[in-house]
Each structure stands twice: as structure tokens, then as C-alpha cells.
Design a protein around this motif. Sequence first.
Motif, PDB file in Angstrom:
ATOM      1  N   HIS A  12     -12.047   1.327 -10.260  1.00 41.59           N
ATOM      2  CA  HIS A  12     -11.548   1.616  -8.921  1.00 41.59           C
ATOM      3  C   HIS A  12     -10.027   1.648  -8.984  1.00 41.59           C
ATOM      4  CE1 HIS A  12     -15.495   1.130  -7.168  1.00 41.59           C
ATOM      5  NE2 HIS A  12     -15.635   0.023  -7.868  1.00 41.59           N
ATOM      6  N   LEU A  13      -9.436   2.594  -8.275  1.00 41.88           N
ATOM      7  CA  LEU A  13      -7.989   2.803  -8.288  1.00 41.88           C
ATOM      8  C   LEU A  13      -7.418   2.637  -6.893  1.00 41.88           C
ATOM      9  CD1 LEU A  13      -8.044   6.147 -10.301  1.00 41.88           C
ATOM     10  CD2 LEU A  13      -7.756   3.843 -11.231  1.00 41.88           C
ATOM     11  N   ILE A  14      -6.100   2.434  -6.844  1.00 47.21           N
ATOM     12  CA  ILE A  14      -5.415   2.406  -5.557  1.00 47.21           C
ATOM     13  C   ILE A  14      -4.070   3.094  -5.725  1.00 47.21           C
ATOM     14  CG2 ILE A  14      -4.293   0.152  -5.857  1.00 47.21           C
ATOM     15  CD1 ILE A  14      -5.316  -0.192  -2.770  1.00 47.21           C
ATOM     16  N   ARG A  15      -3.544   3.596  -4.625  1.00 50.26           N
ATOM     17  CA  ARG A  15      -2.253   4.291  -4.628  1.00 50.26           C
ATOM     18  C   ARG A  15      -1.168   3.332  -4.138  1.00 50.26           C
ATOM     19  NH1 ARG A  15      -3.000   9.239  -5.953  1.00 50.26           N
ATOM     20  NH2 ARG A  15      -1.104  10.131  -5.107  1.00 50.26           N
ATOM     21  N   PRO A  16       0.061   3.516  -4.580  1.00 53.70           N
ATOM     22  CA  PRO A  16       1.133   2.584  -4.207  1.00 53.70           C
ATOM     23  C   PRO A  16       1.443   2.567  -2.714  1.00 53.70           C
ATOM     24  CG  PRO A  16       1.967   4.318  -5.668  1.00 53.70           C
ATOM     25  CD  PRO A  16       0.499   4.524  -5.541  1.00 53.70           C
ATOM     26  N   GLU A  17       1.132   3.619  -1.992  1.00 54.17           N
ATOM     27  CA  GLU A  17       1.448   3.670  -0.563  1.00 54.17           C
ATOM     28  C   GLU A  17       0.403   2.996   0.326  1.00 54.17           C
ATOM     29  OE1 GLU A  17      -0.579   7.600  -1.621  1.00 54.17           O
ATOM     30  OE2 GLU A  17       1.022   6.410  -2.511  1.00 54.17           O
ATOM     31  N   GLU A  18      -0.701   2.545  -0.266  1.00 58.97           N
ATOM     32  CA  GLU A  18      -1.731   1.834   0.507  1.00 58.97           C
ATOM     33  C   GLU A  18      -1.243   0.427   0.837  1.00 58.97           C
ATOM     34  OE1 GLU A  18      -4.259   3.245   1.741  1.00 58.97           O
ATOM     35  OE2 GLU A  18      -4.566   5.000   0.477  1.00 58.97           O
ATOM     36  N   THR A  19      -1.791  -0.154   1.899  1.00 60.81           N
ATOM     37  CA  THR A  19      -1.385  -1.502   2.302  1.00 60.81           C
ATOM     38  C   THR A  19      -2.121  -2.554   1.477  1.00 60.81           C
ATOM     39  OG1 THR A  19      -3.099  -1.763   3.983  1.00 60.81           O
ATOM     40  CG2 THR A  19      -1.005  -0.744   4.683  1.00 60.81           C
ATOM     41  N   LEU A  20      -1.544  -3.749   1.455  1.00 61.05           N
ATOM     42  CA  LEU A  20      -2.186  -4.860   0.764  1.00 61.05           C
ATOM     43  C   LEU A  20      -3.491  -5.244   1.446  1.00 61.05           C
ATOM     44  CD1 LEU A  20       0.822  -7.140  -0.129  1.00 61.05           C
ATOM     45  CD2 LEU A  20      -0.301  -5.398  -1.514  1.00 61.05           C
ATOM     46  N   GLN A  21      -3.539  -5.115   2.757  1.00 64.07           N
ATOM     47  CA  GLN A  21      -4.775  -5.421   3.485  1.00 64.07           C
ATOM     48  C   GLN A  21      -5.895  -4.499   2.999  1.00 64.07           C
ATOM     49  OE1 GLN A  21      -6.806  -3.705   5.896  1.00 64.07           O
ATOM     50  NE2 GLN A  21      -8.085  -5.519   5.956  1.00 64.07           N
ATOM     51  N   LEU A  35      -6.756  -3.957  -9.782  1.00 62.84           N
ATOM     52  CA  LEU A  35      -6.762  -2.523  -9.448  1.00 62.84           C
ATOM     53  C   LEU A  35      -5.618  -1.830 -10.174  1.00 62.84           C
ATOM     54  CD1 LEU A  35      -7.297  -2.660  -5.586  1.00 62.84           C
ATOM     55  CD2 LEU A  35      -8.846  -1.598  -7.242  1.00 62.84           C
ATOM     56  N   PRO A  36      -5.904  -0.828 -10.979  1.00 64.88           N
ATOM     57  CA  PRO A  36      -4.832   0.014 -11.495  1.00 64.88           C
ATOM     58  C   PRO A  36      -4.227   0.800 -10.325  1.00 64.88           C
ATOM     59  CG  PRO A  36      -6.815   0.256 -12.819  1.00 64.88           C
ATOM     60  CD  PRO A  36      -7.195  -0.488 -11.573  1.00 64.88           C
ATOM     61  N   VAL A  37      -2.910   0.952 -10.343  1.00 63.42           N
ATOM     62  CA  VAL A  37      -2.205   1.678  -9.288  1.00 63.42           C
ATOM     63  C   VAL A  37      -1.765   3.015  -9.879  1.00 63.42           C
ATOM     64  CG1 VAL A  37      -0.304   1.627  -7.637  1.00 63.42           C
ATOM     65  CG2 VAL A  37      -1.398  -0.523  -8.338  1.00 63.42           C
ATOM     66  N   VAL A  38      -2.160   4.104  -9.223  1.00 67.26           N
ATOM     67  CA  VAL A  38      -1.876   5.438  -9.739  1.00 67.26           C
ATOM     68  C   VAL A  38      -1.217   6.301  -8.674  1.00 67.26           C
ATOM     69  CG1 VAL A  38      -3.776   5.376 -11.402  1.00 67.26           C
ATOM     70  CG2 VAL A  38      -4.172   6.307  -9.134  1.00 67.26           C
ATOM     71  N   ASP A  39      -0.403   7.228  -9.154  1.00 71.10           N
ATOM     72  CA  ASP A  39       0.115   8.283  -8.288  1.00 71.10           C
ATOM     73  C   ASP A  39      -0.076   9.602  -9.035  1.00 71.10           C
ATOM     74  OD1 ASP A  39       2.231   8.543 -10.123  1.00 71.10           O
ATOM     75  OD2 ASP A  39       3.734   7.726  -8.771  1.00 71.10           O
ATOM     76  N   ALA A  40       0.556  10.655  -8.584  1.00 73.14           N
ATOM     77  CA  ALA A  40       0.358  11.974  -9.196  1.00 73.14           C
ATOM     78  C   ALA A  40       0.751  12.000 -10.675  1.00 73.14           C
ATOM     79  CB  ALA A  40       1.139  13.026  -8.421  1.00 73.14           C
ATOM     80  N   ARG A  50      -4.157 -12.236  -7.593  1.00 75.56           N
ATOM     81  CA  ARG A  50      -3.073 -13.218  -7.770  1.00 75.56           C
ATOM     82  C   ARG A  50      -1.734 -12.636  -7.327  1.00 75.56           C
ATOM     83  NH1 ARG A  50      -1.922 -17.936 -10.589  1.00 75.56           N
ATOM     84  NH2 ARG A  50       0.096 -17.968 -11.641  1.00 75.56           N
ATOM     85  N   ASP A  51      -1.485 -11.368  -7.625  1.00 74.92           N
ATOM     86  CA  ASP A  51      -0.253 -10.714  -7.149  1.00 74.92           C
ATOM     87  C   ASP A  51      -0.166 -10.782  -5.632  1.00 74.92           C
ATOM     88  OD1 ASP A  51       0.465  -9.892  -9.764  1.00 74.92           O
ATOM     89  OD2 ASP A  51      -0.542  -7.958  -9.520  1.00 74.92           O
ATOM     90  N   ILE A  52      -1.276 -10.481  -4.969  1.00 79.82           N
ATOM     91  CA  ILE A  52      -1.293 -10.491  -3.509  1.00 79.82           C
ATOM     92  C   ILE A  52      -0.974 -11.891  -2.990  1.00 79.82           C
ATOM     93  CG2 ILE A  52      -2.743 -10.194  -1.453  1.00 79.82           C
ATOM     94  CD1 ILE A  52      -4.211  -7.944  -3.030  1.00 79.82           C
ATOM     95  N   THR A  65       1.265  -4.360   6.664  1.00 79.19           N
ATOM     96  CA  THR A  65       2.381  -3.411   6.560  1.00 79.19           C
ATOM     97  C   THR A  65       2.995  -3.337   5.167  1.00 79.19           C
ATOM     98  OG1 THR A  65       3.972  -5.082   7.305  1.00 79.19           O
ATOM     99  CG2 THR A  65       2.985  -3.650   8.998  1.00 79.19           C
ATOM    100  N   THR A  66       2.796  -4.371   4.354  1.00 77.31           N
ATOM    101  CA  THR A  66       3.357  -4.366   2.998  1.00 77.31           C
ATOM    102  C   THR A  66       2.539  -3.425   2.126  1.00 77.31           C
ATOM    103  OG1 THR A  66       4.058  -6.658   3.262  1.00 77.31           O
ATOM    104  CG2 THR A  66       3.978  -5.803   1.020  1.00 77.31           C
ATOM    105  N   LYS A  67       3.231  -2.600   1.377  1.00 79.01           N
ATOM    106  CA  LYS A  67       2.580  -1.602   0.525  1.00 79.01           C
ATOM    107  C   LYS A  67       2.302  -2.164  -0.866  1.00 79.01           C
ATOM    108  CE  LYS A  67       3.134   1.503   3.717  1.00 79.01           C
ATOM    109  NZ  LYS A  67       2.098   1.634   4.693  1.00 79.01           N
ATOM    110  N   VAL A  68       1.268  -1.661  -1.476  1.00 79.64           N
ATOM    111  CA  VAL A  68       0.905  -2.033  -2.838  1.00 79.64           C
ATOM    112  C   VAL A  68       2.114  -1.857  -3.767  1.00 79.64           C
ATOM    113  CG1 VAL A  68      -0.496  -1.337  -4.828  1.00 79.64           C
ATOM    114  CG2 VAL A  68      -1.552  -1.582  -2.562  1.00 79.64           C
TER     115      VAL A  68
END
Length: 123
Positions: A12-21, A35-40, A50-52, A65-68
Amino acid sequence: MHIGEIMTRHVHLIRPEETLQYAASLMAEWDIAFLPVVDASGLVGTLTDRDILLRAIAPGLDAETTKVGDIMTTNITYCYDDEEAAGVLANMHALHLRRLAVLDRQNRLYGVISRTDFARHGI
């Protein structure tokens, strides 16, 4: 045995602009802690539960409101799918890591390896 033989391929992946929630809700839904964080451009970071906790919740940041990308780990430690499993496990122990992103030799995300994957295969 190579990492590609024992790693988890369905990641499962997530984008940096997604929220922590949103990231935390995905982690809860999928029962995962990484979660690996990917962009284009490809893999740009990683995010753990743990980061969260340590980088957002403890200092009082708003998870809605805080972004990944604001708290993700950008110094990515990874291994390649064709590396020997025993060597990767030794490196993970030395660096006190529980999981690593796995790349192919074209530096594309290929999967994730965790200590659980090693244990499942008796390594």
C-alpha cells in the motif's frame, strides 16, 4: 535465498500531500505500520506509525491538516530484490530497522521486507 523470494509484493502506498489522519486510517484499515511515500518521480519517503506518534502527535500537530510530506522520513534505507536475505537481515539488525523498501535494479519500488517476512521463511 534472495529478498525478492520472501518480500511482500502487494504494498500500500501514500502520497506526500495526503493528511496524517488519512494515512493513519489506512494503516488501521490495512493493519500495517509502514507506508512507502510516492509521487510522480517514484519513492520519496517512508511513513511509519512511530513517525506519526513522535513527529506529529507528541509535538501537538493536527493530524487532519498536517501532510505526510511534512513528517515522512526522507533518508530512505532500502535494499534490492536480488540481494541475499541473510545479508539484508544483518544490515537491518545493525541499523535497528524493522522493515525496508525493496527496489529493483531500475530503482523502482518492488515491495517491502520486514522482520516478519524473514521469520516466516526461517531466516
